[in-house]
Design a protein around this motif. Structure first.
Motif: not given
Length: 546
Positions: A379-380, A426-437
């Motif tokens: 989705r993202c 919102f930022d991390n759902a689309y591009a992140s340094a973390y693995g959560t999403f």
């Protein structure tokens, strides 16, 4: 694949960076495996540190011996790079396009990011379903924690543990799963302690054109209703769409087989329709030449605020059935991974004050979005600017965050967290340094060893030095149900997100910091006054006690 194979030119001197609302900066541009960096000349300050995964679209224009690259980012930021040398310009554009399109999960930045302040295992077990079940079990014995899906064989998009009616065994659950699309059998989403009602979610039943039945599915749903009780099934498709689904093997719960359940259709758009709405809104917000009439027309034609209204209205319906009608509710659409989760998560925010705390909201996201199998990676994958028109992208999670923002605006004292948290999510759902999403469900995360090899966003967010920025200084615990207004006049454009990089926010940020400072000062002052007062004599009771 080596990242070096995708980088045609790694460094370019004398690049001019332009951003809305900020002065242009000239410096040295560098491309690494995961980042685009620009350091200013002659001081060498890093002016840009962009995660390449954040790039949604690359637009290039070559003129003579130089060229211009426009980067449209998934967080809606727009950057412009003026690069000397036609070949360098084309090479940089090609490198960014290639690196931003890497689709192997284990090649993404979270698998390489190692902040010194965090441990890998930190944050992944903050919100186990077992803890939520203990809370439910302390209020009722009607539910049990089942590990029927411990090897993901019953339902590939559910977590290993789920909460099911205590009166049905795992054999019944397994057979019911075969009757639901993708194996998503009805599970407990929320228990409403006020009157003992339950909110469940699932996918559509596979009744098909021949109206197939499943005794186990009927039993599973029947056990949670006492004799004479009624429940509501909220179908997030239109009646027509549900009828069409039956022709292709899906369908709805027939009244004859589920006599105590009443079906309500509340059509919520997802997929292409929602993505196009998002694109049209962002295009309207990015057009500086609009007159007032044209802007209002573009805003209306995007239909985004209509989607927000529809989502909140459906969540209010679910909450009303639980709280005021004293009825159990099952929510599903087709797959049960999109609009279903949108409704169940919003309903809990409306009903449950614990979900409105910072910790409780993170737990809600973990339980109702991440573990519940919302396919974030699909989705993202693209935001509002991508020229690639995929079939799987849809901003369902953004729509949820927008609805939460509407709640925070209508009830400014009732949510412990503020807008900054919603923007960060919102930022991390689309591009992140973390693995959560990362990935689309818990099974994929297990196969990719996400929890063993990447850091959790929750671990970073809950560090004391970071946590403060996400808190709402006006928060005051509100034990009541919060019923939002869904009148058209009450639904507003989320300017903090859609106009984040367009309008100047310095004065708003400064005002917010000042509010936090004043609130903290008042808390310290009141605490000091209490501490300076003499303590009561513990041996002296009231008149009645004596």
């Amino acid at each position: 694949m080596e990242f070096s194979e995708l980088i045609k030119t790694a460094t370019v001197e004398n690049v001019l960076l332009s951003r809305s609302g900020l002065p242009a900066v000239r410096g040295t541009l560098c491309i690494t495996s995961h980042h685009l960096l620009l350091s200013s000349c002659p001081r060498g300050d890093v002016e840009l540190w962009l995660l390449i995964r954040n790039v949604d679209a690359v637009e290039k224009r070559v003129s003579g011996s130089s060229g211009t690259i426009t980067l449209r980012c998934k967080d809606l930021k727009v950057l412009q790079l003026e690069i000397p040398g036609m070949e360098e310009c084309l090479n940089i554009a090609s490198s960014i396009e290639a690196l931003s399109s890497v689709d192997s999960v284990m090649m993404m930045y979270p698998f390489f990011y190692r902040p010194p302040s965090l441990r890998l295992e930190q944050g992944w077990q903050l919100f186990p379903l077992e803890r939520y079940f203990q809370r439910v079990a302390s209020q009722t014995s009607q539910w049990r924690l089942s590990t029927v899906n411990r090897d993901f064989s019953t339902c590939p998009s559910y977590p290993p543990a789920v909460i099911v009616p205590a009166a049905v065994g795992d054999d019944t659950v397994t057979k019911a799963a075969r009757f639901r699309q993708g194996g998503r059998f009805p599970v407990l989403s929320y228990f409403h302690p006020k009157n003992g009602t339950a909110l469940l979610r699932s996918s559509q039943p596979l009744t098909g054109p021949n109206r197939r039945r499943c005794r186990e599915d009927e039993k599973l749903l029947g056990t949670i209703l006492d004799e004479g009780e009624r429940g509501f099934i909220i179908d997030t498709r239109s009646a027509q769409a549900a009828k069409q689904a039956r022709m292709s093997g899906g369908g709805t719960e027939p009244k004859a087989s589920y006599p105590q359940w009443r079906r309500l259709h509340r059509a919520l758009d997802r997929g292409r329709a929602l993505q196009e709405s998002f694109i049209r809104l962002v295009e309207a917000c990015s057009d500086p030449s609009l007159s007032m009439d044209h802007w209002l027309s573009r805003l209306e034609s995007s239909r985004w605020l209509g989607h927000v209204k529809a989502a909140l209205s459906t969540a209010c319906l679910a909450a009303q059935c639980l709280d005021r009608e004293d009825s159990n509710v099952l929510v599903h659409g087709a797959e049960g991974t999109d609009t279903t989760l949108l409704v169940t998560a919003l309903a809990q925010l409306i009903l449950d004050p614990s979900c409105r705390t910072l910790e409780g909201f993170q737990g809600l996201l973990e339980r109702e979005w991440i573990e519940a199998g919302h396919p974030f990676q699909l989705r993202c994958a693209r935001s509002a600017s991508s020229h690639a028109r995929g079939k799987q992208e849809a901003p369902l999670f953004l729509l949820f965050l927008d609805c939460v923002w509407q709640l925070s605006r209508q009830f400014p004292f009732s949510l412990e967290f503020g807008e900054q948290l919603l923007l960060t999510l919102f930022d991390n759902a689309y591009a992140s340094a973390y693995g959560t999403f990362l990935c689309n469900n818990e099974k994929e995360r297990s196969l990719c060893k996400v929890k063993e090899s990447t850091h959790s966003l929750w671990a970073w967010l809950n560090q004391p030095e970071e946590k403060q920025q996400f808190l709402n200084p006006l928060y005051s615990h509100n034990p009541l149900v919060i019923w939002p207004s869904v009148e058209p006049q009450s639904i507003q454009l989320w300017q903090g997100l859609f106009l984040r990089w367009i309008r100047p926010s310095q004065h708003l940020d400064e005002a917010w910091v000042e509010i936090q400072r004043l609130v903290e000062g008042n808390i310290k002052e009141s605490t000091g006054k209490r501490l300076s007062q003499p303590l009561p004599d513990p041996t002296a009771g009231t008149e009645n006690e004596r």
